[in-house]
Design a protein around this motif. Sequence first.
Motif, PDB file in Angstrom:
ATOM      1  N   ILE A 143       0.826  -1.224   0.000  1.00  0.00           N
ATOM      2  CA  ILE A 143       0.000   0.000   0.000  1.00  0.00           C
ATOM      3  C   ILE A 143       0.855   1.267   0.000  1.00  0.00           C
ATOM      4  O   ILE A 143       0.348   2.370   0.278  1.00  0.00           O
ATOM      5  N   ASP A 144       2.112   1.145  -0.371  1.00  0.00           N
ATOM      6  CA  ASP A 144       2.995   2.317  -0.431  1.00  0.00           C
ATOM      7  C   ASP A 144       2.350   3.495  -1.160  1.00  0.00           C
ATOM      8  O   ASP A 144       2.428   4.646  -0.720  1.00  0.00           O
ATOM      9  N   HIS A 145       1.734   3.213  -2.309  1.00  0.00           N
ATOM     10  CA  HIS A 145       1.368   4.339  -3.182  1.00  0.00           C
ATOM     11  C   HIS A 145       0.035   4.963  -2.848  1.00  0.00           C
ATOM     12  O   HIS A 145      -0.313   6.011  -3.417  1.00  0.00           O
ATOM     13  N   LEU A 170       7.336  -5.764   6.378  1.00  0.00           N
ATOM     14  CA  LEU A 170       8.020  -4.469   6.323  1.00  0.00           C
ATOM     15  C   LEU A 170       9.242  -4.564   5.407  1.00  0.00           C
ATOM     16  O   LEU A 170      10.175  -5.325   5.679  1.00  0.00           O
ATOM     17  N   GLU A 171       9.206  -3.791   4.336  1.00  0.00           N
ATOM     18  CA  GLU A 171      10.365  -3.733   3.442  1.00  0.00           C
ATOM     19  C   GLU A 171      11.303  -2.644   3.947  1.00  0.00           C
ATOM     20  O   GLU A 171      10.857  -1.560   4.332  1.00  0.00           O
ATOM     21  N   MET A 172      12.589  -2.927   3.892  1.00  0.00           N
ATOM     22  CA  MET A 172      13.562  -2.022   4.507  1.00  0.00           C
ATOM     23  C   MET A 172      14.913  -2.148   3.822  1.00  0.00           C
ATOM     24  O   MET A 172      15.291  -3.203   3.336  1.00  0.00           O
ATOM     25  N   ARG A 210      13.606   5.925  -8.794  1.00  0.00           N
ATOM     26  CA  ARG A 210      12.148   6.175  -8.839  1.00  0.00           C
ATOM     27  C   ARG A 210      11.416   5.035  -8.125  1.00  0.00           C
ATOM     28  O   ARG A 210      10.416   5.241  -7.456  1.00  0.00           O
ATOM     29  N   THR A 211      11.906   3.807  -8.317  1.00  0.00           N
ATOM     30  CA  THR A 211      11.390   2.644  -7.613  1.00  0.00           C
ATOM     31  C   THR A 211      12.522   1.629  -7.544  1.00  0.00           C
ATOM     32  O   THR A 211      13.621   1.880  -8.031  1.00  0.00           O
ATOM     33  N   THR A 212      12.259   0.514  -6.904  1.00  0.00           N
ATOM     34  CA  THR A 212      13.296  -0.508  -6.790  1.00  0.00           C
ATOM     35  C   THR A 212      13.767  -0.940  -8.176  1.00  0.00           C
ATOM     36  O   THR A 212      12.935  -1.236  -9.039  1.00  0.00           O
ATOM     37  N   GLY A 258       7.795 -10.584  -6.634  1.00  0.00           N
ATOM     38  CA  GLY A 258       7.137  -9.290  -6.686  1.00  0.00           C
ATOM     39  C   GLY A 258       7.916  -8.240  -7.431  1.00  0.00           C
ATOM     40  O   GLY A 258       9.112  -8.389  -7.665  1.00  0.00           O
ATOM     41  N   HIS A 259       7.181  -7.208  -7.805  1.00  0.00           N
ATOM     42  CA  HIS A 259       7.589  -5.976  -8.489  1.00  0.00           C
ATOM     43  C   HIS A 259       7.104  -5.955  -9.931  1.00  0.00           C
ATOM     44  O   HIS A 259       7.477  -6.781 -10.749  1.00  0.00           O
ATOM     45  N   GLY A 260       6.234  -5.026 -10.197  1.00  0.00           N
ATOM     46  CA  GLY A 260       5.751  -4.807 -11.558  1.00  0.00           C
ATOM     47  C   GLY A 260       4.700  -5.785 -12.036  1.00  0.00           C
ATOM     48  O   GLY A 260       4.375  -5.828 -13.220  1.00  0.00           O
TER      49      GLY A 260
END
Length: 247
Positions: free
Chosen positions: A11-13, A72-74, A102-104, A196-198
Motif C-alpha cells: 500500500i505504499d502508493h 516491512l520492506e527495509m 524512482r522505484t526498486t 514481486g515488483h511490476g
Amino acid sequence: MTSRLRLGVNIDHVATIRNARGGAHPDPMRAAEIAAAAGADGITIHLREDRRHIRDGDLDAIRAATHLPINLEMAATDEMTEIAVRFRPHAACIVPERREERTTEGGLNVAGLHNQIAPIVSRLNQAGARVSLFIEPDPVQIAVAEVLGAPVVELHTGRYAELWIEGGAEAAAPELERLKLAAADARRRGIEPHAGHGLTFENVGPVAAIPEVAELNIGHFLIGEAIFIGLDAAIREMRRLMDEARR
Ligand SMILES: CC(=O)[C@@H](O)[C@H](O)COP(=O)(O)O
Ligand SMILES: NCC(=O)COP(=O)(O)O
C-alpha cells in the motif's frame, strides 16, 4: 507443489497520493482494512530512508487497522534495522535502495554485501521477524541467501515485467524461465520463494503458476487500478487471476 498462493498487497502508493498534498487522505490504514476485506493475505509496506510514501507513524497505525500480517520492506541500514526490531513485524524484507531511484531497480546483491547483511538478518531473526531477501532470480544470490539463513527470498520480477511491456509473454519468456529455476532452487535449499515488483493483471498468470512460489507482493498496479475500479475490486480480480493460474 500447488498450495494456495498468498497475496501481499503493498500500500505504499496510497501514501504517495496522501503525501502529494501533505494531508491525511487517502489514508493507508483504510487501504489496509479494504485489502483485508477483499481477501489479501498480508500487507506490505516499504519504509524508505527518504520517507517518500510510508512514514514512521504509519507502521503502528496500519498494525492497528488490520489483523493481517505485515511485511516491512527495509534497506540494509542500522536505522531501518532498529526500527524493524522495535516494530517487530511478521516479516521483514531487505531490499536495495538508492535515494535517487524512482522505484526498486533490481535485487539486493546479497553475495556482494554478505558481511553487511549477515548481522541484520541475525538481529531481525532474534526480533522474531520472518526474514526475506529481495533478490534477482540468480543461483549465486540464492546460495548466499541460504548461507545467511534467510527462510524466504522474494524474487525480483521487475525485469520480467519490463520485458512483458516490450514484447508480451514471448519476450518475457527467458526471464520467466529464470524465475522458475530460481524458485525450484530456493525450495531445494529449504527457502520459501516469493515474487514481486511490476506484476499486473496481464502478466501475473505465468508467475502465479510457478508451483514453488508461495506469495506474491503486488502494489503499484493495484493502487493504480483502484483509481478506476476501486481497491476492493482490483484486489479481488488479482486474487481471481492468481487462483486461475494455479488450477
Ligand atoms: C521491493 C519492491 O519491488 C517494492 O516492494 C518496493 O516497495 C518498490 O518501491 P516503491 O514502492 O517505492 O515503488
Ligand atoms: N516487493 C514487491 C512489492 O511489494 C510490490 O511491488 P510493486 O507491485 O509495487 O511493483
